[in-house]
Design an enzyme around this catalytic site. Structure first.
Site, PDB file in Angstrom:
ATOM      1  N   GLU A  52       0.876  -1.173   0.000  1.00 33.03           N
ATOM      2  CA  GLU A  52       0.000   0.000   0.000  1.00 33.03           C
ATOM      3  C   GLU A  52       0.911   1.219   0.000  1.00 33.03           C
ATOM      4  O   GLU A  52       1.595   1.492   0.987  1.00 33.03           O
ATOM      5  CB  GLU A  52      -0.894  -0.014   1.253  1.00 33.03           C
ATOM      6  CG  GLU A  52      -1.727   1.247   1.410  1.00 33.03           C
ATOM      7  CD  GLU A  52      -2.373   1.328   2.789  1.00 33.03           C
ATOM      8  OE1 GLU A  52      -2.773   0.282   3.351  1.00 33.03           O
ATOM      9  OE2 GLU A  52      -2.451   2.462   3.333  1.00 33.03           O
ATOM     10  N   ARG A  81       1.136  10.264   0.750  1.00 32.42           N
ATOM     11  CA  ARG A  81       1.453  11.376   1.638  1.00 32.42           C
ATOM     12  C   ARG A  81       2.850  11.911   1.353  1.00 32.42           C
ATOM     13  O   ARG A  81       3.390  12.678   2.125  1.00 32.42           O
ATOM     14  CB  ARG A  81       1.297  10.965   3.109  1.00 32.42           C
ATOM     15  CG  ARG A  81       2.201   9.851   3.548  1.00 32.42           C
ATOM     16  CD  ARG A  81       1.947   9.462   5.008  1.00 32.42           C
ATOM     17  NE  ARG A  81       0.886   8.491   5.100  1.00 32.42           N
ATOM     18  CZ  ARG A  81       0.714   7.672   6.146  1.00 32.42           C
ATOM     19  NH1 ARG A  81       1.517   7.749   7.189  1.00 32.42           N
ATOM     20  NH2 ARG A  81      -0.263   6.797   6.169  1.00 32.42           N
ATOM     21  N   LYS A  90     -10.869  -0.635   6.687  1.00 34.42           N
ATOM     22  CA  LYS A  90      -9.642  -0.535   7.481  1.00 34.42           C
ATOM     23  C   LYS A  90     -10.041  -0.156   8.906  1.00 34.42           C
ATOM     24  O   LYS A  90     -10.921   0.695   9.094  1.00 34.42           O
ATOM     25  CB  LYS A  90      -8.755   0.547   6.858  1.00 34.42           C
ATOM     26  CG  LYS A  90      -7.512   0.913   7.651  1.00 34.42           C
ATOM     27  CD  LYS A  90      -6.668   1.918   6.859  1.00 34.42           C
ATOM     28  CE  LYS A  90      -5.450   2.361   7.664  1.00 34.42           C
ATOM     29  NZ  LYS A  90      -4.505   3.155   6.865  1.00 34.42           N
TER      30      LYS A  90
HETATM   31  C1  3PG Z   1      -0.226   4.401   8.435  1.00 34.16           C
HETATM   32  O1  3PG Z   1      -1.163   4.865   7.807  1.00 34.16           O
HETATM   33  O2  3PG Z   1       0.827   5.005   8.621  1.00 34.16           O
HETATM   34  C2  3PG Z   1      -0.408   3.040   8.906  1.00 34.16           C
HETATM   35  O3  3PG Z   1      -1.383   3.027   9.853  1.00 34.16           O
HETATM   36  C3  3PG Z   1       0.835   2.377   9.373  1.00 34.16           C
HETATM   37  O4  3PG Z   1       0.887   2.347  10.720  1.00 34.16           O
HETATM   38  P1  3PG Z   1       2.166   1.751  11.424  1.00 34.16           P
HETATM   39  O5  3PG Z   1       3.348   2.592  10.950  1.00 34.16           O
HETATM   40  O6  3PG Z   1       1.894   1.905  12.888  1.00 34.16           O
HETATM   41  O7  3PG Z   1       2.298   0.328  10.982  1.00 34.16           O
END
Ligand code: 3PG
Length: 231
Positions: free
Chosen positions: A51, A55, A139
């Site tokens: 994924e 950002r 999610k």
């Molecule tokens: C995010 O959007 O950054 C995800 O939730 C990843 O979370 P994590 O870095 O805690 O795995």
């Protein structure tokens, strides 16, 4: 708007792969040049999925390169906040869309265009918003800070059919318990490929951590058998 049946058909393949993989690597990538080596490391580690979070300025190009060089990889876009971003992501090769929250405009766009979409939810109200749109998988974000598996079980209990992708604070220690809950399709997380490892081009380290994650999935309890799985 596409019918629910059409959207379900579009979702089926992606969901089947997510259920098999059980982990969605959540990627924050600055330099698109790192995209293909990163994807190669994930694939060699046993996780042919990513994924790519929208950002960073390089996300779109990174996704495009992964889709071109590793077409068999299940590549999606995360942190999709607007319909325009969803369109750009699909144009770059995204096979699914993930969002941190429930934005009806993003969800409607994806449904209209038959794009599998997994919006973020963390309350019963948001689950009902998703059900109202005919969604079957969402999610669960931010999983650990909001209350973890006990909280997820509590908010999931009234709803028979909806399934979840917990993300946020998932790590090798808590992953097996989440995967033991039958309403969990897969868990998202960045632990096997954190942004600083990618920026430092530590692709061997990412491959090794991915291999460990895959081994954890292999050894995880069968869904429904984890301690305290009540729903
Ligand atoms: C995010 O959007 O950054 C995800 O939730 C990843 O979370 P994590 O870095 O805690 O795995």
């Amino acid at each position: 708007m596409a019918t629910s049946n059409m959207v379900r058909a579009a979702n089926r393949d992606v969901l089947a792969r997510l259920r098999t993989l059980k982990i969605v690597p959540v990627i924050v990538i600055d330099d698109p040049k790192d995209a293909v080596p990163l994807a190669t490391a994930l694939i060699e580690g046993g996780l042919s999925c990513a994924e790519i979070t929208f950002r960073t300025a390089g996300a779109r190009d990174a996704l495009r390169q992964i889709a071109a060089q590793h077409p068999s990889m299940l590549a999606g876009a995360g942190t999709v906040l607007t319909p325009r971003q969803a369109a750009e992501a699909v144009d770059a090769g995204a096979q699914f869309i993930v969002a941190p929250g429930f934005n009806p405009a993003v969800v409607d766009y994806c449904l209209e265009h038959e794009i599998p979409v997994y919006p973020g939810i963390c309350t019963p109200t948001e689950i009902e918003m998703a059900l109202g749109k005919g969604l079957e998988t969402v999610k669960f974000f931010p999983a650990e800070p909001i209350g973890g598996l006990p909280y997820l079980k509590a908010i999931a209990a009234p709803y028979g059919s909806i399934a979840f992708m917990p993300t946020g604070g998932i790590n090798p220690a808590n992953l097996p318990n989440y995967l033991g809950f039958r309403k969990v399709v897969a868990c998202g997380g960045s632990w096997m490929a954190p942004a600083d490892w990618i920026a430092a081009k530590q692709f061997g380290r990412i491959r090794a951590e991915t291999e460990k994650a895959v081994a954890l999935v292999r050894d995880a309890p069968v869904a429904g058998e984890s301690r305290g799985a009540t729903a």
